[in-house]
Enzyme design. Structure first.
Site, PDB file in Angstrom:
ATOM      1  N   SER A   1     -26.128 -19.223  50.504  1.00 41.08           N
ATOM      2  CA  SER A   1     -25.526 -17.931  50.843  1.00 41.08           C
ATOM      3  C   SER A   1     -24.608 -18.064  52.067  1.00 41.08           C
ATOM      4  O   SER A   1     -23.709 -18.900  52.048  1.00 41.08           O
ATOM      5  CB  SER A   1     -26.629 -16.890  51.072  1.00 41.08           C
ATOM      6  OG  SER A   1     -26.088 -15.595  51.110  1.00 41.08           O
TER       7      SER A   1
ATOM      8  N   GLU B   1     -26.568 -13.518  40.277  1.00 37.56           N
ATOM      9  CA  GLU B   1     -26.533 -13.379  41.739  1.00 37.56           C
ATOM     10  C   GLU B   1     -26.496 -11.912  42.166  1.00 37.56           C
ATOM     11  O   GLU B   1     -27.096 -11.504  43.151  1.00 37.56           O
ATOM     12  CB  GLU B   1     -25.273 -14.045  42.304  1.00 37.56           C
ATOM     13  CG  GLU B   1     -25.106 -15.514  42.014  1.00 37.56           C
ATOM     14  CD  GLU B   1     -25.631 -16.388  43.144  1.00 37.56           C
ATOM     15  OE1 GLU B   1     -26.180 -15.855  44.118  1.00 37.56           O
ATOM     16  OE2 GLU B   1     -25.503 -17.620  43.007  1.00 37.56           O
TER      17      GLU B   1
ATOM     18  N   HIS C   1     -29.525 -13.998  43.367  1.00 39.93           N
ATOM     19  CA  HIS C   1     -29.122 -14.676  44.596  1.00 39.93           C
ATOM     20  C   HIS C   1     -30.371 -15.176  45.338  1.00 39.93           C
ATOM     21  O   HIS C   1     -31.332 -14.434  45.481  1.00 39.93           O
ATOM     22  CB  HIS C   1     -28.377 -13.660  45.467  1.00 39.93           C
ATOM     23  CG  HIS C   1     -27.670 -14.255  46.637  1.00 39.93           C
ATOM     24  ND1 HIS C   1     -26.708 -15.227  46.515  1.00 39.93           N
ATOM     25  CD2 HIS C   1     -27.753 -13.996  47.962  1.00 39.93           C
ATOM     26  CE1 HIS C   1     -26.242 -15.536  47.710  1.00 39.93           C
ATOM     27  NE2 HIS C   1     -26.863 -14.814  48.614  1.00 39.93           N
TER      28      HIS C   1
END
Ligand SMILES: *[C@@H]1O[C@H](CO)[C@@H](O)[C@H](O)[C@H]1NC(C)=O
Ligand SMILES: *[C@@H]1O[C@H](CO)[C@@H](O)[C@H](O)[C@H]1NC(C)=O
Ligand SMILES: *[C@@H]1O[C@H](CO)[C@@H](O)[C@H](O)[C@H]1NC(C)=O
Ligand SMILES: *[C@@H]1O[C@H](CO)[C@@H](O)[C@H](O)[C@H]1NC(C)=O
Ligand SMILES: *[C@@H]1O[C@H](CO)[C@@H](O)[C@H](O)[C@H]1NC(C)=O
Ligand SMILES: *[C@@H]1O[C@H](CO)[C@@H](O)[C@H](O)[C@H]1NC(C)=O
Ligand SMILES: *[C@@H]1O[C@H](CO)[C@@H](O)[C@H](O)[C@H]1NC(C)=O
Length: 546
Positions: free
Chosen positions: A199, A330, A445
């Site tokens: 991330s 995600e 995610h």
């Protein structure tokens, strides 16, 4: 059996072997000891200062770390850098600490993996609570994880010498330099360093890969669900974003020196608590305020980025090996924040980010309509079409920029890229479970992280399938760190061979129940965005200045 185990535990306790100190390590700063993990297999050195920071260098590069006399006990869980989480404010200003985990019995020198945590450049830490390293360390690598400054303290960017920007990235570089200088003393090989992040940690990793400041600092990189070239990786209007902070305090100014005067004198806790709301523009927006930026050059100040990563990667990227990928759904964590009203509002905005530029508004509206049709056909954006919005987020912010970044890299360097697409659905898809979208398809995610790191926030029994996935992924990741190849020919017992991509063809390892190699996951979406970005990407760095 149970009785036997208790006897062993009692004996260890009586002999004081639990939390026994590790062998001493001497580095330039002094001598330190850590503690031995409860099963005896890992030496843990916790909270070593790798740099320092206080009010004198706020918004600037970190200062050198302290030295000490005697033996430093590196045994305590580290405090995070100042941040506001769902649980409220936490952290301490002097937060630039690193944890080093060393397999006790493996043959040295050991390859080293340095983890850069995620959290939107606002939250997170290198601590064990989320980022435990046992799964990886059991595969005979050293893992190091550290804190870096977050929010305004790490990413205020005013374009003046007092606040040139990217202090948080400069912390990251200081941490990697610390590893390079000191890891041999822990049994590590400073010529065998892989950085990896997820991330915002992946965006950071990708920026460090692009940056010319880091040449020679690491040998390989793993980039998980983030890139250097998506709109949320680089702040296009850093001064304006900073002015939103001072506006919150009642000042109307975009003068960088005035803003600096105000923010540099505030108590750091009050500063990180400031949460302005950005006025919504016409574009699809993440509401992130604190991001890396393109720096102006000042004498004596070492910048991380002085041009857009897209441009740097188009010129002279490093010739190193990358492993990179994204997850199949995600966007779930982002749509989890939407409600009927915010979704209705989306219908009046362009469905792309402001890293595009158009000759005129008609053209922008036309392209936005194309995107809308692609993802929603003739339906409005609403709770009924929320999974289509999740697909927009997945593609626009993660999957597609990741592919673009790889293409850039493959066409301008002679490095190697291993691509993956994580689509496994197990009990440890923690973020997906927390979003409430447990029944939806795919991996959210950050879900892949829980198969690489043994998070204390998810202490549940590990199912057999998940255990296999953990073994599979940690083998691939550590093979990559050891050999630059996740499935080296010497290892004949692996269930699959992961072929790297090349200029002519991207190849993906689909990480799922029955993992396999395949081509690009969503070619139609790729084509849509490829056409758009080829024509309309902003590449003029003066669009990103002050
Ligand atoms: C900040 O840290 C540096 C280096 O450790 C030290 O020399 C300086 O006195 C500190 N300044 C303040 C204001 O605490
Ligand atoms: C893209 O960047 C600009 C400038 O930082 C910002 O205003 C906008 O909100 C960003 N868009 C997204 C999608 O985050
Ligand atoms: C990477 O390799 C290419 C092709 O061999 C070469 O032209 C380029 O200078 C190298 N880049 C760096 C940063 O060493
Ligand atoms: C919208 O999402 C649904 C559910 O995931 C899917 O079946 C449908 O094909 C999507 N529509 C478009 C236009 O992509
Ligand atoms: C890549 O290019 C660099 C610099 O030109 C060279 O030293 C290196 O051997 C090349 N690597 C490969 C794998 O071709
Ligand atoms: C990195 O470490 C691995 C495992 O110890 C070793 O086989 C390899 O040769 C090392 N690579 C380099 C470049 O030193
Ligand atoms: C970039 O933008 C600046 C300022 O708007 C302009 O003066 C310059 O000509 C542009 N450069 C290119 C290559 O388009």
């Amino acid at each position: 059996m149970k009785y036997g185990k208790n006897v062993v535990l009692f004996t260890l306790f009586a002999m004081n072997l639990v939390d026994q100190p590790t062998p001493e390590v001497t580095i330039a700063q002094g001598t330190l000891t850590g503690k031995i993990s409860s099963d005896g297999s890992i030496y843990e050195y916790m909270g070593i200062p790798y740099a320092s920071t206080n009010s004198s260098n706020r918004f600037k590069a970190p200062l050198p770390p302290p030295s000490w006399e005697g033996t430093f006990k590196a045994t305590d869980e580290i405090y995070s850098c100042p941040q506001v989480t769902l649980l409220g404010y936490m952290g301490t200003e002097d937060c630039l600490k690193i944890n080093v985990y060393v397999p006790a019995f493996a043959k040295r020198p050991l390859p080293v993996m340095v983890f850069i945590h995620g959290g939107a450049f606002l939250i997170g830490s290198g601590g064990k609570i989320i980022n435990g390293a046992d799964f990886l360390v059991k595969q005979d690598v050293i893992v190091a994880a550290f804190n870096y400054r977050l929010g305004a303290l790490g990413f205020l960017c005013l374009g003046i010498e007092e606040a040139p920007g990217n202090a948080g990235l400069k912390d990251q570089i200081a941490a990697i330099r610390w590893v390079k200088q000191n890891i041999a003393a822990f049994g590590g090989d400073p010529e065998n360093v892989t950085i990896f992040g997820e991330s915002a940690g992946a965006a950071s990793t990708a920026i460090l890969v692009a940056s010319e400041t880091t040449n020679g600092l690491f040998n390989r990189a793993i980039i998980q669900s983030g890139t250097s070239i998506s709109n949320w990786s680089v702040n296009r209007k850093p001064l304006w974003c900073a002015s939103l902070l001072t506006k919150e305090l009642g000042y109307e100014t975009e003068d960088p020196h005035e803003i600096y005067e105000i923010l540099s004198k505030m108590p750091y806790k009050d500063l990180v608590k400031l949460r302005p709301k950005k006025p919504l523009g016409m574009y699809f927006d993440t509401q992130l305020i604190h991001l890396p930026c393109v720096e102006k050059s000042f004498p004596g100040v070492e910048p991380v980025l002085t041009d857009l990563p897209f441009n740097v990667l188009s010129r002279n990227p490093k010739n190193i090996t990358l492993m990179t990928g994204s997850n199949s759904n995600e966007g779930l964590f982002l749509v989890a924040r939407e409600n009927a009203d915010t979704l209705a509002e989306r219908n009046t905005h362009y469905l792309f980010a402001s890293d595009l530029e158009f000759e005129n508004e008609d053209k922008a509206a036309f392209v936005a309509e194309q995107v809308k049709e692609f993802y929603f056909e003739d339906k409005p954006i609403s709770l009924n079409t929320i999974m289509n919005l999740s697909a927009v987020y997945t593609h626009l912010y993660f999957e597609i920029p990741n592919i673009f970044e790889n293409e850039l890299y493959l066409s301008h360097s002679n490095g190697t890229v291993y691509n993956y697409f994580f689509d496994y659905e197990g009990d440890r898809n923690v973020v997906k479970r927390l979003t409430g979208f447990k029944k939806e398809r795919g991996a959210c995610h950050a879900d892949e992280l829980f198969y690489l790191l043994d998070s204390r926030i998810w202490p549940f029994r590990i199912s057999k399938n998940d255990q296999e996935m953990i073994h599979f992924m940690t083998t691939l990741w550590t093979n990559f760190a050891k050999y630059g190849n996740p499935t080296p020919p010497s290892q004949t017992d692996l269930p699959i061979q992961w072929y790297p991509s090349d200029k002519e063809e991207l190849r993906f390892l689909y990480i799922q129940d029955h993992s396999r190699m395949g081509s690009m996951p969503n070619p139609k979406a790729y084509k849509l965005w490829k056409d758009i970005y080829t024509k309309y990407r902003r590449t003029n760095v003066s669009d990103y200045s002050y």
